[in-house]
Design a protein around this motif. Structure first.
Motif, PDB file in Angstrom:
ATOM      1  N   ARG A   1     -43.357 -31.391-157.724  1.00  0.00           N
ATOM      2  CA  ARG A   1     -44.252 -32.095-156.281  1.00  0.00           C
ATOM      3  C   ARG A   1     -43.569 -32.589-155.081  1.00  0.00           C
ATOM      4  O   ARG A   1     -44.059 -32.165-154.070  1.00  0.00           O
ATOM      5  CB  ARG A   1     -45.055 -33.370-156.945  1.00  0.00           C
ATOM      6  N   ALA A   2     -42.634 -33.030-155.066  1.00  0.00           N
ATOM      7  CA  ALA A   2     -41.682 -33.367-153.995  1.00  0.00           C
ATOM      8  C   ALA A   2     -41.194 -32.192-153.511  1.00  0.00           C
ATOM      9  O   ALA A   2     -40.664 -32.985-151.658  1.00  0.00           O
ATOM     10  CB  ALA A   2     -40.194 -34.429-154.256  1.00  0.00           C
ATOM     11  N   GLY A   3     -40.644 -30.920-153.785  1.00  0.00           N
ATOM     12  CA  GLY A   3     -40.183 -30.402-152.994  1.00  0.00           C
ATOM     13  C   GLY A   3     -38.389 -29.834-152.858  1.00  0.00           C
ATOM     14  O   GLY A   3     -38.199 -29.758-152.351  1.00  0.00           O
ATOM     15  N   GLY A   4     -38.181 -30.992-154.079  1.00  0.00           N
ATOM     16  CA  GLY A   4     -36.415 -31.592-154.114  1.00  0.00           C
ATOM     17  C   GLY A   4     -35.842 -32.427-154.597  1.00  0.00           C
ATOM     18  O   GLY A   4     -36.654 -33.229-154.940  1.00  0.00           O
ATOM     19  N   PHE A   5     -34.575 -32.036-155.457  1.00  0.00           N
ATOM     20  CA  PHE A   5     -33.779 -32.970-156.284  1.00  0.00           C
ATOM     21  C   PHE A   5     -33.979 -34.209-155.727  1.00  0.00           C
ATOM     22  O   PHE A   5     -33.938 -35.212-155.580  1.00  0.00           O
ATOM     23  CB  PHE A   5     -32.585 -32.321-156.678  1.00  0.00           C
ATOM     24  N   ARG A   6     -33.486 -34.314-153.902  1.00  0.00           N
ATOM     25  CA  ARG A   6     -32.998 -35.505-153.313  1.00  0.00           C
ATOM     26  C   ARG A   6     -34.421 -36.472-152.811  1.00  0.00           C
ATOM     27  O   ARG A   6     -34.261 -37.270-153.134  1.00  0.00           O
ATOM     28  CB  ARG A   6     -32.474 -35.343-151.964  1.00  0.00           C
ATOM     29  N   GLU A   7     -35.576 -35.199-152.872  1.00  0.00           N
ATOM     30  CA  GLU A   7     -36.593 -36.118-152.851  1.00  0.00           C
ATOM     31  C   GLU A   7     -36.971 -36.625-153.541  1.00  0.00           C
ATOM     32  O   GLU A   7     -37.938 -37.865-153.657  1.00  0.00           O
ATOM     33  CB  GLU A   7     -38.084 -35.160-151.327  1.00  0.00           C
ATOM     34  N   ALA A   8     -36.990 -36.174-154.974  1.00  0.00           N
ATOM     35  CA  ALA A   8     -37.580 -36.342-155.907  1.00  0.00           C
ATOM     36  C   ALA A   8     -36.969 -37.605-156.631  1.00  0.00           C
ATOM     37  O   ALA A   8     -37.707 -38.669-156.905  1.00  0.00           O
ATOM     38  CB  ALA A   8     -37.720 -35.734-157.132  1.00  0.00           C
TER      39      ALA A   8
ATOM     40  N   LEU B  43     -38.213 -21.222-163.503  1.00  0.00           N
ATOM     41  CA  LEU B  43     -38.872 -22.692-163.278  1.00  0.00           C
ATOM     42  C   LEU B  43     -38.986 -23.022-161.500  1.00  0.00           C
ATOM     43  O   LEU B  43     -39.955 -22.471-160.751  1.00  0.00           O
ATOM     44  CB  LEU B  43     -39.153 -24.139-164.303  1.00  0.00           C
ATOM     45  N   LEU B  44     -37.973 -22.897-160.966  1.00  0.00           N
ATOM     46  CA  LEU B  44     -37.752 -23.426-159.919  1.00  0.00           C
ATOM     47  C   LEU B  44     -37.203 -22.436-159.170  1.00  0.00           C
ATOM     48  O   LEU B  44     -35.808 -22.078-159.209  1.00  0.00           O
ATOM     49  CB  LEU B  44     -36.828 -24.632-159.575  1.00  0.00           C
ATOM     50  N   ASN B  45     -37.293 -21.883-157.888  1.00  0.00           N
ATOM     51  CA  ASN B  45     -36.242 -21.068-157.034  1.00  0.00           C
ATOM     52  C   ASN B  45     -36.366 -22.136-155.943  1.00  0.00           C
ATOM     53  O   ASN B  45     -36.245 -23.339-155.434  1.00  0.00           O
ATOM     54  CB  ASN B  45     -37.016 -20.341-155.972  1.00  0.00           C
ATOM     55  N   ARG B  46     -34.176 -22.428-155.649  1.00  0.00           N
ATOM     56  CA  ARG B  46     -33.786 -23.035-155.062  1.00  0.00           C
ATOM     57  C   ARG B  46     -32.659 -22.912-153.376  1.00  0.00           C
ATOM     58  O   ARG B  46     -32.092 -21.803-153.416  1.00  0.00           O
ATOM     59  CB  ARG B  46     -32.499 -23.997-155.829  1.00  0.00           C
TER      60      ARG B  46
ATOM     61  N   HIS C 251     -34.035 -26.253-149.996  1.00  0.00           N
ATOM     62  CA  HIS C 251     -36.155 -26.748-150.433  1.00  0.00           C
ATOM     63  C   HIS C 251     -35.882 -26.220-152.097  1.00  0.00           C
ATOM     64  O   HIS C 251     -34.963 -25.557-151.926  1.00  0.00           O
ATOM     65  CB  HIS C 251     -36.788 -25.985-149.817  1.00  0.00           C
ATOM     66  N   VAL C 252     -36.501 -26.485-153.011  1.00  0.00           N
ATOM     67  CA  VAL C 252     -36.915 -25.820-154.241  1.00  0.00           C
ATOM     68  C   VAL C 252     -38.584 -25.806-154.329  1.00  0.00           C
ATOM     69  O   VAL C 252     -39.206 -26.444-153.421  1.00  0.00           O
ATOM     70  CB  VAL C 252     -36.502 -26.823-155.646  1.00  0.00           C
ATOM     71  N   SER C 253     -38.891 -25.010-154.412  1.00  0.00           N
ATOM     72  CA  SER C 253     -39.570 -24.117-155.004  1.00  0.00           C
ATOM     73  C   SER C 253     -40.733 -23.600-156.339  1.00  0.00           C
ATOM     74  O   SER C 253     -39.425 -22.700-156.619  1.00  0.00           O
ATOM     75  CB  SER C 253     -40.918 -23.132-153.697  1.00  0.00           C
ATOM     76  N   PRO C 254     -41.364 -24.049-156.350  1.00  0.00           N
ATOM     77  CA  PRO C 254     -41.730 -23.356-158.171  1.00  0.00           C
ATOM     78  C   PRO C 254     -42.234 -21.915-158.477  1.00  0.00           C
ATOM     79  O   PRO C 254     -41.880 -21.181-156.948  1.00  0.00           O
ATOM     80  CB  PRO C 254     -42.895 -23.906-159.264  1.00  0.00           C
ATOM     81  N   THR C 255     -41.070 -21.180-158.850  1.00  0.00           N
ATOM     82  CA  THR C 255     -41.298 -19.541-159.523  1.00  0.00           C
ATOM     83  C   THR C 255     -43.215 -19.587-160.024  1.00  0.00           C
ATOM     84  O   THR C 255     -43.915 -19.816-160.581  1.00  0.00           O
ATOM     85  CB  THR C 255     -40.685 -19.098-160.034  1.00  0.00           C
ATOM     86  N   GLU C 256     -43.066 -18.190-159.879  1.00  0.00           N
ATOM     87  CA  GLU C 256     -44.537 -17.764-161.086  1.00  0.00           C
ATOM     88  C   GLU C 256     -44.362 -18.537-162.261  1.00  0.00           C
ATOM     89  O   GLU C 256     -45.618 -19.371-162.487  1.00  0.00           O
ATOM     90  CB  GLU C 256     -45.005 -16.678-161.012  1.00  0.00           C
ATOM     91  N   ALA C 257     -43.289 -18.455-163.368  1.00  0.00           N
ATOM     92  CA  ALA C 257     -43.630 -18.939-164.280  1.00  0.00           C
ATOM     93  C   ALA C 257     -43.691 -20.545-163.731  1.00  0.00           C
ATOM     94  O   ALA C 257     -44.090 -21.491-164.604  1.00  0.00           O
ATOM     95  CB  ALA C 257     -42.272 -18.914-165.081  1.00  0.00           C
ATOM     96  N   GLY C 258     -42.688 -21.557-162.990  1.00  0.00           N
ATOM     97  CA  GLY C 258     -43.219 -22.758-162.513  1.00  0.00           C
ATOM     98  C   GLY C 258     -44.147 -23.234-162.235  1.00  0.00           C
ATOM     99  O   GLY C 258     -44.552 -24.387-162.986  1.00  0.00           O
ATOM    100  N   GLN C 259     -44.462 -22.017-161.834  1.00  0.00           N
ATOM    101  CA  GLN C 259     -45.983 -22.634-160.857  1.00  0.00           C
ATOM    102  C   GLN C 259     -47.451 -22.769-162.227  1.00  0.00           C
ATOM    103  O   GLN C 259     -48.050 -23.655-162.121  1.00  0.00           O
ATOM    104  CB  GLN C 259     -46.888 -21.308-160.303  1.00  0.00           C
ATOM    105  N   GLY C 260     -47.107 -21.862-162.827  1.00  0.00           N
ATOM    106  CA  GLY C 260     -48.238 -21.531-164.112  1.00  0.00           C
ATOM    107  C   GLY C 260     -47.439 -22.098-164.781  1.00  0.00           C
ATOM    108  O   GLY C 260     -49.286 -23.893-165.177  1.00  0.00           O
ATOM    109  N   LEU C 261     -46.107 -22.973-165.533  1.00  0.00           N
ATOM    110  CA  LEU C 261     -46.280 -24.400-166.000  1.00  0.00           C
ATOM    111  C   LEU C 261     -47.011 -25.602-165.420  1.00  0.00           C
ATOM    112  O   LEU C 261     -47.780 -26.610-166.340  1.00  0.00           O
ATOM    113  CB  LEU C 261     -44.766 -24.446-166.357  1.00  0.00           C
ATOM    114  N   LEU C 262     -46.883 -25.805-164.295  1.00  0.00           N
ATOM    115  CA  LEU C 262     -46.997 -26.959-163.393  1.00  0.00           C
ATOM    116  C   LEU C 262     -48.209 -27.213-163.599  1.00  0.00           C
ATOM    117  O   LEU C 262     -49.077 -28.625-163.046  1.00  0.00           O
ATOM    118  CB  LEU C 262     -46.165 -26.723-161.783  1.00  0.00           C
TER     119      LEU C 262
END
Length: 307
Positions: free
Chosen positions: A16-23, A49-52, A56-67
């Motif tokens: 949701r935050a789009g990054g580790f530092r933001e989270a 689960l995440l493209n890094r 920025h980080v964003s969910p992969t297809e698998a990560g988006q489905g899990l989210l």
């Protein structure tokens, strides 16, 4: 199992935050510990689960489905654990609200301070945006919208003034240059500041007088999207860019200073006020229950001075 749930919660927070530092900024863990938790979860599940990237980080297809599946499930877990709150003297926890910009600016300032004073153990998080969202999937406990934009199968509770009004105005320099419109159709010959909902077309101005309704599709040199750009629209109208249509409670103070002049007052439409809404098919968290009870019992004075 607890460790697994912790890692899943971290995954949702980072995605949701789009990054580790933001989270990390909104929690008690460091960015490196969050990154290690995601690596551990990916190793356990056997899938990335995440493209890094470096920024920025964003969910992969698998990560988006899990989210999408996980967010509502974790909210249900939080709500179930929240049941113990009823045994406390005071409700505690975090209440997350998604609200329109106008509500955040003109209505909530009269509600939030006394609510937080009455419930000091509740933390309130507010996101101001106009577009429709999936409350549970986005991690919110409740939202505020107007009746025509309420989601289906939701419990709705009135909040704020029960009637509101749209107002139209322009600066003196603009009206001296272009003239005062006498009928809504005259706006077709004026420069207007156009409002466009995210993902949609321009929003028409529906004006009414003595049972007559006129819808005008405004055109002009400035188009704004829903959200914080409304302040830009106001400042542009004051600078003489064109005619603006906005909530009257937003424009009344500006009319009072003379920076904008009201136009077509007899055509200003009135509509019902906003509603707090939340899913009815789940346990209601104690902070939300306290907020609902508060807005039901309190009387708030919303003044709209006559022009």
């Amino acid at each position: 199992m607890k460790s697994h749930l912790d890692d899943l919660s971290i995954f949702v927070a980072v995605a949701r935050a789009g990054g580790f530092r933001e989270a990390a900024k909104s929690g008690t863990r460091s960015a490196s510990s969050l990154s290690e938790a995601i690596r551990r979860l990916e190793s356990q599940l056997g899938v990335r689960l995440l493209n890094r990237t470096t920024r920025h980080v964003s969910p992969t297809e698998a990560g988006q489905g899990l989210l999408e599946r996980l967010s509502p499930a974790l909210k249900e877990v939080e709500a179930a654990l929240d049941v113990v709150n009823i045994y406390k003297d005071r409700p505690a926890g975090t209440l997350r609200l998604n609200v329109p910009v106008n509500v955040a600016r003109n209505i909530l300032p009269q509600i939030v301070p006394p609510f937080l004073a009455a419930y000091p153990e509740i933390k309130l998080e507010i996101m101001a945006q106009t577009g429709l969202i999936d409350l549970l999937a986005e991690g919110f406990d409740a939202g505020i919208r107007y009746d025509e934009r309420l989601e289906q199968d939701m419990i709705a509770v009135p909040i704020g003034p029960r009637t509101q009004q749209f107002a139209l105005g322009a600066s003196k320099t603009y009206l001296d240059r272009k003239g005062h419109p006498q009928h809504p159709r005259d706006l077709l010959d004026h420069d207007c500041i156009v409002h466009r909902f995210s993902g949609g077309g321009p929003q028409g101005w529906e004006l009414e007088k003595d049972g007559e309704s006129v819808v005008v599709m405004p055109e002009g040199p400035l188009v704004i999207r829903s959200g914080g750009a409304a302040d830009l629209a106001v400042r542009s109208a004051i600078a003489g860019t064109g005619v603006i249509a906005l909530f009257r409670d937003w424009l009344d103070p500006i009319f009072a200073t003379g920076e904008l002049e009201p136009i077509l007052q007899e055509w200003w439409p009135t509509f019902s006020g906003p509603y707090l809404y939340y899913p009815g098919r789940r346990l209601v968290p104690a902070p939300l229950r306290a907020f609902v009870d508060f807005i039901k019992t309190q009387t708030f004075e919303f003044r709209q001075p006559p022009l």
